[in-house]
Design an enzyme around this catalytic site. Structure first.
Site, PDB file in Angstrom:
ATOM      1  N   GLY A 134      18.147  -7.051  12.878  1.00 16.68           N
ATOM      2  CA  GLY A 134      18.817  -5.837  12.313  1.00 16.68           C
ATOM      3  C   GLY A 134      20.266  -6.421  11.781  1.00 16.68           C
ATOM      4  O   GLY A 134      21.214  -5.870  11.863  1.00 16.68           O
ATOM      5  N   GLU A 171      15.690  -7.736   8.769  1.00 14.88           N
ATOM      6  CA  GLU A 171      16.014  -6.385   8.397  1.00 14.88           C
ATOM      7  C   GLU A 171      14.918  -5.334   8.072  1.00 14.88           C
ATOM      8  O   GLU A 171      13.989  -6.005   7.282  1.00 14.88           O
ATOM      9  CB  GLU A 171      17.062  -6.385   7.343  1.00 14.88           C
ATOM     10  N   LEU A 172      14.765  -4.245   8.454  1.00 14.30           N
ATOM     11  CA  LEU A 172      13.677  -3.594   8.184  1.00 14.30           C
ATOM     12  C   LEU A 172      13.825  -2.689   6.829  1.00 14.30           C
ATOM     13  O   LEU A 172      12.592  -2.576   6.122  1.00 14.30           O
ATOM     14  CB  LEU A 172      13.274  -2.368   9.348  1.00 14.30           C
ATOM     15  N   ASN A 195       9.804  -6.319  10.870  1.00 13.32           N
ATOM     16  CA  ASN A 195       9.845  -5.523  12.155  1.00 13.32           C
ATOM     17  C   ASN A 195      10.002  -6.289  13.414  1.00 13.32           C
ATOM     18  O   ASN A 195       9.118  -6.859  13.718  1.00 13.32           O
ATOM     19  CB  ASN A 195       8.856  -4.473  12.207  1.00 13.32           C
ATOM     20  N   LEU A 207      23.421  -6.676  17.274  1.00 15.93           N
ATOM     21  CA  LEU A 207      24.568  -6.212  17.212  1.00 15.93           C
ATOM     22  C   LEU A 207      24.545  -4.454  16.294  1.00 15.93           C
ATOM     23  O   LEU A 207      24.015  -4.258  15.238  1.00 15.93           O
ATOM     24  CB  LEU A 207      25.335  -7.050  16.060  1.00 15.93           C
ATOM     25  N   ASP A 223      20.408   0.795  16.202  1.00 18.43           N
ATOM     26  CA  ASP A 223      20.676   2.347  16.110  1.00 18.43           C
ATOM     27  C   ASP A 223      20.208   2.908  17.481  1.00 18.43           C
ATOM     28  O   ASP A 223      19.446   2.631  18.111  1.00 18.43           O
ATOM     29  CB  ASP A 223      19.077   2.600  15.145  1.00 18.43           C
ATOM     30  N   GLU A 247      29.688  -5.956   9.327  1.00 16.00           N
ATOM     31  CA  GLU A 247      30.075  -4.719   8.440  1.00 16.00           C
ATOM     32  C   GLU A 247      30.553  -3.321   9.408  1.00 16.00           C
ATOM     33  O   GLU A 247      31.537  -2.914   9.386  1.00 16.00           O
ATOM     34  CB  GLU A 247      29.362  -4.350   7.440  1.00 16.00           C
ATOM     35  N   GLU A 248      29.533  -3.456  10.469  1.00 16.53           N
ATOM     36  CA  GLU A 248      29.635  -2.195  11.220  1.00 16.53           C
ATOM     37  C   GLU A 248      30.887  -2.526  12.269  1.00 16.53           C
ATOM     38  O   GLU A 248      31.672  -1.581  12.670  1.00 16.53           O
ATOM     39  CB  GLU A 248      28.203  -2.034  12.335  1.00 16.53           C
TER      40      GLU A 248
END
Length: 342
Positions: free
Chosen positions: A157, A180-181, A221, A241, A244, A322-323
């Protein structure tokens, strides 16, 4: 309105006369203030040495100085980073949905050279430069060469790729991969990596420790597709990291950390490898740590031990992605934990 006197004559309105005098007074004041500016403008037009002309000469000298800058500062024109606004995507995606993208049959069917072209090209050149006498390696050396051409660091992710890019810089001799999904986000990260590779080639590697040939991204996935890409005990570092949180209890089965998924992760992580987790949601942090603590194949590593060993990836967990930067701007709190595969 006009006044009428006793004789029948109409005289000026006193109120209008007062207003007219005020307007005339303001007009005189404006003319007085603008007179010096007008004189300076006239001198400049006539070629005089006023302040504005001097300022113009200063701008001309600055422009000449700009032209006389060393060629090293204007040596190459670097490509700008892709714009996120051109890659609109939803913030979350359901990992349990059936997504329409292809995956390889087995890890042997993955063409990693398509994702790391410069890396594999360099490996081939080194093999060709070796002398015939040096080509006789024992089986242990052959295994080491094989591992060197496989992905060892996995960012599950990866989002917009901030931490993934940092991995490429921290470990230039290791292959790092981001999963990445979301399709648009994957396209953005791929474009970002390609831009970094182009700029590194233009700059000749003078400003970076890597040419970013050791980093790539895949749309996959992680809850379903890991057996198609990785063999047993291949990975040395796996990162989860800011995943969700899936707050609703009915959606907890979508979370990236669970007992069933940890069984699968343990299969692909090499003994001694590390699992890194971080989140800004306290409940999710306790969830991930609790599942890892209860799993027999993972053992908690203290922050003191990681700092003592100089683990660079651990140091950048709260800042690189970024998060993480968003949480820092909002002065939020993070919950991180690292576990070792036993």
């Amino acid at each position: 309105r006009e006044n009428t006197s006793r004789g029948g004559r109409r005289g000026p309105d006193p109120a209008r006369a007062i207003e007219s005098s005020r307007v005339e007074s303001r007009t005189r004041t404006r003319r007085t203030e603008c007179a010096p500016r007008d004189r300076e403008t006239e001198r400049e037009r006539e070629g005089g040495g006023g302040a504005m002309s001097l300022s113009g000469e200063g701008h001309q000298e600055a422009a000449k100085g700009e032209k006389r800058r060393p060629d090293s500062e204007h040596q190459v024109a670097l490509t700008s980073k892709p714009k996120k606004r051109l890659y609109r995507a939803r913030a979350h995606s359901n990992p349990l949905n059936d997504h329409s993208f292809d995956v390889p049959l087995t890890p042997k069917h993955v063409n990693w050279s398509a994702h790391y072209p410069a890396w594999f090209q360099q490996q081939e050149q080194q093999e060709q430069q070796e002398q015939p006498g040096d080509q006789q390696h024992d089986s242990s050396h052959q295994d080491q060469d094989k591992v060197a051409k496989e992905v060892e660091h996995l960012d599950v992710g990866c989002g917009f790729g901030g931490f993934l890019i940092k991995l490429a810089e921290l470990y230039p001799d290791k292959l790092s991969l981001g999963l990445e999904l979301r399709d648009k986000v994957t396209e953005y990260v791929a474009a970002r990596i390609e831009t970094l590779r182009e700029n590194a080639a233009k700059a000749g590697g003078a400003k970076s420790t890597t040419d970013y040939g050791n980093v790539a991204v895949l749309r996959a996935n992680a809850q379903k597709d890991l057996p198609h890409y990785f063999r047993k005990a291949q990975l040395t570092k796996v990162f989860f990291l800011f995943p969700d949180p899936h707050f609703k209890a009915c959606n907890h089965r979508r979370r990236i950390i669970s007992q069933q998924l940890l069984d699968e992760y343990a299969h692909f992580i090499r003994p001694g490898g590390l699992v890194y987790t971080i989140t800004d949601v306290e409940e999710l942090g306790k969830w991930m740590q609790g599942h890892l603590d209860r799993h027999p194949m993972f053992l908690r590593v203290s922050d003191e031990e990681l700092e003592r060993d100089g683990d660079e990836a651990f140091a950048f967990l709260p800042t690189a992605s970024e998060e993480a930067q968003k949480v820092k701007r909002n002065e939020g709190r993070t919950y991180r934990a690292v576990f070792r595969r036993v």
